[in-house]
Design a protein around this motif. Structure first.
Motif, mmCIF file in Angstrom:
data_model
loop_
_atom_site.group_PDB
_atom_site.id
_atom_site.type_symbol
_atom_site.label_atom_id
_atom_site.label_comp_id
_atom_site.label_asym_id
_atom_site.label_seq_id
_atom_site.Cartn_x
_atom_site.Cartn_y
_atom_site.Cartn_z
ATOM 1 N N GLU A 101 -64.598 16.531 -52.557
ATOM 2 C CA GLU A 101 -64.913 16.943 -51.203
ATOM 3 C C GLU A 101 -64.494 15.884 -50.190
ATOM 4 N N LEU A 102 -64.716 14.604 -50.525
ATOM 5 C CA LEU A 102 -64.297 13.524 -49.635
ATOM 6 C C LEU A 102 -62.786 13.545 -49.447
ATOM 7 N N LEU A 103 -62.048 13.739 -50.545
ATOM 8 C CA LEU A 103 -60.588 13.750 -50.486
ATOM 9 C C LEU A 103 -60.062 14.879 -49.609
ATOM 10 N N ILE A 104 -60.508 16.095 -49.874
ATOM 11 C CA ILE A 104 -59.959 17.258 -49.162
ATOM 12 C C ILE A 104 -60.433 17.299 -47.710
ATOM 13 N N SER A 105 -61.705 17.003 -47.468
ATOM 14 C CA SER A 105 -62.200 17.034 -46.091
ATOM 15 C C SER A 105 -61.538 15.941 -45.256
ATOM 16 N N SER A 106 -61.253 14.789 -45.864
ATOM 17 C CA SER A 106 -60.557 13.722 -45.143
ATOM 18 C C SER A 106 -59.129 14.144 -44.798
ATOM 19 N N TYR A 107 -58.482 14.826 -45.733
ATOM 20 C CA TYR A 107 -57.129 15.318 -45.483
ATOM 21 C C TYR A 107 -57.114 16.327 -44.338
ATOM 22 N N ASN A 108 -58.045 17.276 -44.369
ATOM 23 C CA ASN A 108 -58.110 18.280 -43.300
ATOM 24 C C ASN A 108 -58.412 17.635 -41.948
ATOM 25 N N ARG A 109 -59.297 16.640 -41.973
ATOM 26 C CA ARG A 109 -59.641 15.969 -40.725
ATOM 27 C C ARG A 109 -58.440 15.198 -40.173
ATOM 28 N N ALA A 110 -57.695 14.547 -41.068
ATOM 29 C CA ALA A 110 -56.524 13.795 -40.627
ATOM 30 C C ALA A 110 -55.460 14.727 -40.054
ATOM 31 N N GLN A 111 -55.287 15.894 -40.704
ATOM 32 C CA GLN A 111 -54.297 16.853 -40.218
ATOM 33 C C GLN A 111 -54.661 17.397 -38.838
ATOM 34 N N ALA A 112 -55.950 17.562 -38.609
ATOM 35 C CA ALA A 112 -56.394 18.110 -37.327
ATOM 36 C C ALA A 112 -56.448 17.051 -36.236
ATOM 37 N N GLY A 113 -56.345 15.777 -36.609
ATOM 38 C CA GLY A 113 -56.509 14.702 -35.630
ATOM 39 C C GLY A 113 -55.334 14.481 -34.715
ATOM 40 N N GLY A 114 -54.146 14.905 -35.139
ATOM 41 C CA GLY A 114 -52.963 14.757 -34.308
ATOM 42 C C GLY A 114 -52.664 13.313 -33.935
ATOM 43 N N ALA A 115 -52.505 13.085 -32.640
ATOM 44 C CA ALA A 115 -52.147 11.756 -32.141
ATOM 45 C C ALA A 115 -53.239 10.729 -32.445
ATOM 46 N N GLN A 116 -54.488 11.152 -32.442
ATOM 47 C CA GLN A 116 -55.580 10.224 -32.732
ATOM 48 C C GLN A 116 -55.474 9.697 -34.155
ATOM 49 N N GLN A 134 -62.537 4.761 -43.815
ATOM 50 C CA GLN A 134 -63.099 4.905 -42.469
ATOM 51 C C GLN A 134 -63.899 6.201 -42.360
ATOM 52 N N TYR A 135 -63.332 7.288 -42.853
ATOM 53 C CA TYR A 135 -64.037 8.572 -42.788
ATOM 54 C C TYR A 135 -65.303 8.534 -43.639
ATOM 55 N N ARG A 136 -65.226 7.896 -44.799
ATOM 56 C CA ARG A 136 -66.390 7.821 -45.667
ATOM 57 C C ARG A 136 -67.523 7.039 -45.001
ATOM 58 N N THR A 137 -67.170 5.954 -44.333
ATOM 59 C CA THR A 137 -68.181 5.154 -43.637
ATOM 60 C C THR A 137 -68.836 5.962 -42.524
ATOM 61 N N GLU A 138 -68.037 6.727 -41.797
ATOM 62 C CA GLU A 138 -68.576 7.552 -40.712
ATOM 63 C C GLU A 138 -69.506 8.628 -41.258
ATOM 64 N N MET A 139 -69.139 9.216 -42.390
ATOM 65 C CA MET A 139 -70.002 10.230 -43.011
ATOM 66 C C MET A 139 -71.343 9.626 -43.417
ATOM 67 N N ALA A 140 -71.285 8.409 -43.959
ATOM 68 C CA ALA A 140 -72.515 7.762 -44.410
ATOM 69 C C ALA A 140 -73.437 7.415 -43.254
ATOM 70 N N SER A 141 -72.835 7.110 -42.104
ATOM 71 C CA SER A 141 -73.648 6.727 -40.946
ATOM 72 C C SER A 141 -74.030 7.902 -40.075
ATOM 73 N N GLY A 142 -73.584 9.096 -40.476
ATOM 74 C CA GLY A 142 -73.925 10.289 -39.698
ATOM 75 C C GLY A 142 -72.927 10.604 -38.607
ATOM 76 N N GLY A 143 -71.824 9.859 -38.564
ATOM 77 C CA GLY A 143 -70.836 10.096 -37.527
ATOM 78 C C GLY A 143 -69.991 11.313 -37.776
ATOM 79 N N ALA A 144 -69.999 11.819 -38.979
ATOM 80 C CA ALA A 144 -69.240 13.020 -39.320
ATOM 81 C C ALA A 144 -69.977 13.730 -40.421
ATOM 82 N N THR A 145 -69.829 15.013 -40.494
ATOM 83 C CA THR A 145 -70.501 15.803 -41.526
ATOM 84 C C THR A 145 -69.480 16.295 -42.523
ATOM 85 N N MET A 146 -69.954 16.593 -43.689
ATOM 86 C CA MET A 146 -69.094 17.049 -44.761
ATOM 87 C C MET A 146 -69.661 18.340 -45.325
ATOM 88 N N ALA A 147 -68.797 19.262 -45.632
ATOM 89 C CA ALA A 147 -69.256 20.541 -46.178
ATOM 90 C C ALA A 147 -69.910 20.323 -47.519
#
Length: 423
Positions: A101-116, A134-147
């Motif tokens: 889930e971390l792998l695929i959700s990170s990939y989808n998030r990166a694809q949707a991020g564009g220039a950012q 970076q994404y994993r750290t944000e998920m752990a701190s509540g900065g991003a949610t994961m399905a």
């Protein structure tokens, strides 16, 4: 238990109806016949589309999985191993639900991020791979949610035939082959505080993994300041090894789907409910005495029972069914495979699936560590001999007792007969 011979089994001990059904007293064992057959195998789970998502994600983050065709072969396994090593997870070549889930959700998030996303990659010393941390750290701190994580572990192995051979249900003390696990009986005593033992180990291990990576790696004997964190890390590591071992054995079982095997493993729980409940109440020797009686009354060969228990142990941890894992661990220790007693120590120490009893956990830890130190092959992380010292120090610290210089074997109050297994 000290005089019991240690038995070993692998996937070859389980043919057709003699696997899970044998232990549950539901399917007759079929004689082995030498035959020559030509079989074609298709890839196991995940589905082709899911496999493509995994491969595309691995390739994006720089872990070369080869052509994105959905066929998870050795190259994909190697890429998964590199991904696990980079993030500090146990290197198994198989994705756990959280890792996938971390792998695929990170990939989808990166694809949707564009220039950012491009800016983040440019600023990160690890480039694209750095996004994972970076994404994993944000998920752990509540900065991003994961399905919600998927319920199955990704295993790159050949698929088992999807047909079940005809079997006839038999009456016995164990549940029938086709019977579903019965519902838990209603308690006559009211309970206003709930069941404190119902803990999701999968969720717990995800949190432990995040904390481990935040702290810069696993706790060592020299660096240990929190014995509970050390035990939790080793508990989750042992869980991963148990899942991997069992799924490898399942891939060699013919005639049953993983779902059918899981259903039959759940049927083991009602027959061992007394022994499971006794874990939180009785000393180790008394629990093993009751389990030994169950083993002797089963009528199943030690090799088949050992292999079946390892398969069900994997199923219990993979599906987050702690009763299945506890029953399987008890059977293995009763069969003389004392290294598995570590798992029961973990469950009691952390209160997972049973009431939290660090005092009772100490005897399980002590005997399993003594067995490994005396030459019994380590089951979990066999390449890490320093792990024994860490477990000893942490287990005794949690129980409130000082760790002895040399562990003394726990005296056994019961002895199983020695079994002879003829190939």
């Amino acid at each position: 238990m000290g005089t019991t011979s240690r038995v070993q089994a692998d996937g070859g001990d389980f043919i057709a109806g003699a696997v899970i059904g044998g232990l549950l007293g539901a399917a007759s064992q079929q004689p082995k016949r030498k035959t020559t057959t030509t079989s074609s195998y298709r890839p196991r789970l995940p589905s082709t589309q899911e496999g493509k998502e995994i491969q595309a994600s691995l390739n994006y983050f720089g872990f070369n999985a080869g052509t994105v065709d959905g066929q998870l072969g050795q190259k994909t396994r190697n890429a998964v191993s590199s991904y696990q090593a980079y993030l500090g997870y146990p290197v198994t070549g198989q994705l756990s639900p959280y890792e996938q889930e971390l792998l695929i959700s990170s990939y989808n998030r990166a694809q949707a991020g564009g220039a950012q996303t491009a800016q983040l990659v440019a600023a990160n010393p690890d480039g694209t791979r750095g996004l994972l941390k970076q994404y994993r750290t944000e998920m752990a701190s509540g900065g991003a949610t994961m399905a919600a994580a998927p319920t199955t572990t990704v295993v790159v192995n050949p698929v088992m035939p999807q047909t079940m051979p005809g079997t006839t249900a038999q009456q016995g003390t164990m549940p029938s082959f086709a019977a579903a696990a019965p519902a838990a009986p209603e308690s006559a005593m009211p309970n206003f505080l709930g069941n404190g033992a119902t803990v999701s180990l999968a969720s717990h291990c995800n949190k432990v993994s995040l904390l481990t990576n935040t702290n810069g790696g696993f706790v060592t004997e020299a660096s240990m300041s929190d014995p509970n964190q050390a035990l939790n890390e080793q508990f989750c590591l042992a869980r991963t090894y148990a899942i991997s071992q069992g799924e490898d054995m399942i891939s060699k079982v013919q005639g049953f789907t993983p779902q059918q095997i899981a259903a039959q493993c759940e049927g083991l729980v009602p027959s061992m409910s007394t022994q499971i409940a006794a874990l939180s109440l009785k000393p180790r020797d008394q629990v093993l005495m009751d389990t030994s009686s169950f083993v002797l009354a089963s009528g199943m060969s030690p090799a088949q029972m050992s292999g079946t228990a390892k398969i069900c142990l994997s199923v219990g941890y993979r599906t987050d069914k702690m009763d299945v894992a506890l029953a399987s661990s008890l059977l293995l220790v009763a069969l003389g495979e004392r290294a598995y007693g570590e798992l029961l120590g973990h469950h009691l120490s952390q209160g997972v699936g049973v009431s939290q009893r660090p005092d009772l956990a100490k005897a399980w830890y002590e005997d399993s560590l003594t067995a490994v130190e005396s030459g019994v092959p380590a089951v979990f992380a066999p390449g890490q001999p320093e792990r024994t010292g860490l477990l000893r120090k942490a287990a005794f610290a949690v129980s409130g007792a000082p760790a002895p210089a040399t562990l003394t074997p726990v005296p056994a109050s019961t002895t199983l007969p020695s079994f002879s297994v003829t190939e």
